[in-house]
Design an enzyme around this catalytic site. Structure first.
Site, PDB file in Angstrom:
ATOM      1  N   CYS A 297       1.014  -1.016  -0.124  1.00  0.00           N
ATOM      2  CA  CYS A 297      -0.071   0.025  -0.045  1.00  0.00           C
ATOM      3  C   CYS A 297       0.760   1.098   0.002  1.00  0.00           C
ATOM      4  O   CYS A 297       1.653   1.576  -0.921  1.00  0.00           O
ATOM      5  CB  CYS A 297      -1.078   0.147   1.242  1.00  0.00           C
ATOM      6  SG  CYS A 297      -2.334   1.230   1.070  1.00  0.00           S
ATOM      7  N   HIS A 298       0.686   2.156   1.270  1.00  0.00           N
ATOM      8  CA  HIS A 298       1.573   3.156   1.097  1.00  0.00           C
ATOM      9  C   HIS A 298       3.109   2.995   1.891  1.00  0.00           C
ATOM     10  O   HIS A 298       3.927   3.626   1.831  1.00  0.00           O
ATOM     11  CB  HIS A 298       0.938   4.286   2.120  1.00  0.00           C
ATOM     12  CG  HIS A 298      -0.119   5.025   1.326  1.00  0.00           C
ATOM     13  ND1 HIS A 298      -1.266   4.427   1.432  1.00  0.00           N
ATOM     14  CD2 HIS A 298      -0.244   5.951   0.622  1.00  0.00           C
ATOM     15  CE1 HIS A 298      -2.089   5.120   0.815  1.00  0.00           C
ATOM     16  NE2 HIS A 298      -1.587   6.254   0.393  1.00  0.00           N
TER      17      HIS A 298
ATOM     18  N   GLU B 264      -5.628   7.022  -4.652  1.00  0.00           N
ATOM     19  CA  GLU B 264      -5.575   8.032  -3.683  1.00  0.00           C
ATOM     20  C   GLU B 264      -6.830   9.048  -3.963  1.00  0.00           C
ATOM     21  O   GLU B 264      -7.558   9.767  -3.145  1.00  0.00           O
ATOM     22  CB  GLU B 264      -4.438   8.822  -3.728  1.00  0.00           C
ATOM     23  CG  GLU B 264      -3.815   9.604  -2.852  1.00  0.00           C
ATOM     24  CD  GLU B 264      -3.355   8.557  -1.460  1.00  0.00           C
ATOM     25  OE1 GLU B 264      -4.121   8.528  -0.907  1.00  0.00           O
ATOM     26  OE2 GLU B 264      -2.304   8.174  -1.531  1.00  0.00           O
TER      27      GLU B 264
END
Length: 575
Positions: A168-169, A199
């Site tokens: 993910c991030h 996002e």
């Protein structure tokens, strides 16, 4: 120390399926391979950033993106430690008090003690770890990038031959991470990460300090996006990344598989290649002398099947309803975004079309196969997915008792008819537990080129309506395709006596083989996030499934280019 995983392949005398060819002798037995889990340590790195930009909202590490990998790693025998950027108690985001897996993670004595006072990265001795996993959460966008302490973890573990992974991030930790020679760790490598579209979908494009996918590309990575919020994992050597929360488990499974392969010094990979070669060789032996002109269109289909990329990005699943004599049959469908290599029916276990079954279909779609998971309980209701607990099990047995052989075969026929209209090529089936029994039955009644049965139960008795009037196992001689049965040596549903009977039936009829995974492998070992999950056995199973599917695709390509041969579908009688 966990017991080694031994994989035994029991050979079979495969009968000729094309008139005029001699029967093939029994294959030489594969020697067993030892995969020693050798428990080591894996480090999970978390963000310490708690403010979501200018929104006034809080953020932190996304709990599911740490809990699911922890469950996979610990089930595989690894010890797991956690670290956070600033140390101390890291902030949490996305915690679901109703999620039992998250609560198991947060209340695990070892993890709870560490989360109460995590060390900082500079205190970590990287020589103790085989892999590092950078968990996501929006907080990482502020304190992961260009962080020299995190970069050291990634560099030292990677250069020592370990695995660097993120979801993910979490790949924000890779920004600024370099090798000892100054080369960016991600340079020239394929990666997955939270996409610009995702996002935007969560409304944070103008809140985060940058768009992660764009920064990764600027650092020299090749960002590989899938459909919005679809599970998507990319492995490029010892760098393994995932796109979003739905990908956390898949990244962890890839890490375990990579470490298992490394520990076995390539034995598992070599074994998979050997299986693929032998399957392809056997398929290639089904031929007759002479060449004839190729029919129009078969070159196109053969080219499509031969060139479809493995690991093709998958798209989000969809729902489908088919008409049957007993009413609408609902199903979950996962389609590859690129060329379709083949088609697979995923037959569900006792609990219905659960998230595990959908994820199995998604995984097959990710490898380029059109996958469909029909709801065999559709006569009782649409969309049945029971809780995996005692109550769900009791309800599942009630529903299982309503299934009949004619009904199951009719459902499979409806699905194969639909697949034949979607794709020209062989159809395979993957049956899980109860679904393995149903798939075995369908293989004896319908033109299914390959059936993979995973710990299918009740084949040797008649206690169920679908298992009578004679045991379903007695139908083995009627199977016209290939059938591979995989089961663990510690399976409480499929006893040692059952395994012996199944192996003998497959060998005597010459239609397939039994594979017993040794080393205390239980029933339902393929289901991540459950106590029964066995990562090494799961990795071996998925390797074998991939090899078997590749084998029937290769055989189909050869048949299409040699039309004097009988096709894998028309060669079979629709009983």
């Amino acid at each position: 120390m966990a017991a080694p995983l031994s994989v035994y392949w029991f050979p079979m005398a495969r009968r000729s399926r094309i008139e005029g060819t001699a029967p093939i002798r029994a294959r030489k037995s594969f020697s067993h391979k030892e995969i020693d889990p050798m428990p080591g340590r894996i480090l999970i790195a978390l963000t310490s950033h708690a403010e979501l930009g200018h929104t006034g909202r809080t953020t932190g590490f996304y709990v599911a993106e740490a809990a699911e990998p922890w469950a996979v790693f610990t089930a595989a025998g690894y010890a797991v430690d956690v670290v956070s950027v600033a140390g101390g108690r890291p902030p949490r985001d996305g915690e679901d008090p109703a999620d039992p897996l998250q609560q198991r993670f947060l209340t695990d004595p070892h993890i709870a003690a560490q989360l109460a006072d995590t060390p900082t990265p500079d205190r970590i001795d990287t020589t103790r770890y085989r892999a590092v996993f950078f968990s996501g959460g929006h907080g990482t966008m502020w304190d992961f990038p260009d962080n020299p302490a995190l970069a050291r973890l990634a560099r030292e573990i990677y250069e020592a031959g370990g695995i660097v992974s993120a979801v993910c991030h979490g790949p924000a930790a890779l920004l600024g991470a370099t090798l000892s020679d100054g080369t960016p760790l991600v340079a020239g490598k394929r990666v997955a990460a939270f996409t610009d579209a995702e996002e935007a979908a969560v409304g944070l494009t103008d809140v985060v300090p940058f768009l992660l996918a764009q920064r990764l590309e600027a650092a020299g990575a090749h960002h590989s996006p899938a459909a919005t919020f679809a599970a998507h994992v990319v492995a490029d050597g010892r760098l393994i990344t995932g796109q979003n929360p739905a990908s956390a488990r898949g990244v962890a499974e890839q890490v375990v598989a990579a470490l298992s392969s490394d520990r076995a010094e390539g034995a598992a990979s070599a074994g998979s290649d050997r299986v693929a070669e032998e399957v392809a060789a056997l398929a290639g032996s089904d031929r007759v002398a002479g060449e004839v002109a190729t029919p129009a269109g078969s070159d196109r289909v053969a080219e499509e099947m031969a060139t479809a990329p493995a690991g093709a990005d998958r798209v989000a699943g969809e729902s489908l309803v088919l008409d049957t004599a007993d009413g609408p049959l609902d199903a979950y469908v996962a389609r590859p975004s690129g060329s379709v290599r083949g088609a697979v029916i995923v037959a569900h276990q006792l609990f219905g079309v659960t998230s595990d079954i959908r994820e199995f279909a998604d995984r097959l779609a990710g490898d380029g196969y059109l996958a469909i998971a029909p709801n065999f309980y559709h006569r009782a209701g649409a969309g049945i997915a029971l809780p995996v607990d005692d109550a769900g099990r009791a309800q599942g047995f009630e529903l299982l008792g309503t299934l009949t052989r004619d009904g199951v075969v009719a459902d499979f026929r409806a699905v194969t008819d639909w697949l034949s209209g979607q794709h020209q090529g062989p159809i395979a089936a993957l049956g899980v537990s109860m679904g393995g029994h149903l798939a075995f039955l369908a293989a004896a009644r319908l033109p299914i080129a390959l059936t993979v049965v995973l710990y299918g139960g009740w084949l040797t008795g008649t206690e169920l309506p679908v298992g009578g009037p004679t045991p379903t196992l007695d139908l083995a001689p009627e199977i016209s395709g290939r059938l591979v049965y995989l089961v663990g040596d510690a399976d409480h549903v499929v006893s040692a006596v059952d395994r012996e009977l199944i192996g003998k039936a497959l060998s005597d009829s010459g239609v397939g083989e039994l594979i017993v995974l040794e080393g205390g492998v239980p029933h339902a070992y393929l289901s991540p996030g459950t106590p029964s999950y066995h990562a090494a056995a799961a990795a071996t199973t998925w390797d074998r499934i991939a090899a078997e599917l590749a084998g029937i695709q290769a055989a189909a390509v050869r048949r299409l280019r040699r039309p004097g041969l009988v096709s894998p579908q028309s060669a079979r009688r629709d009983r």
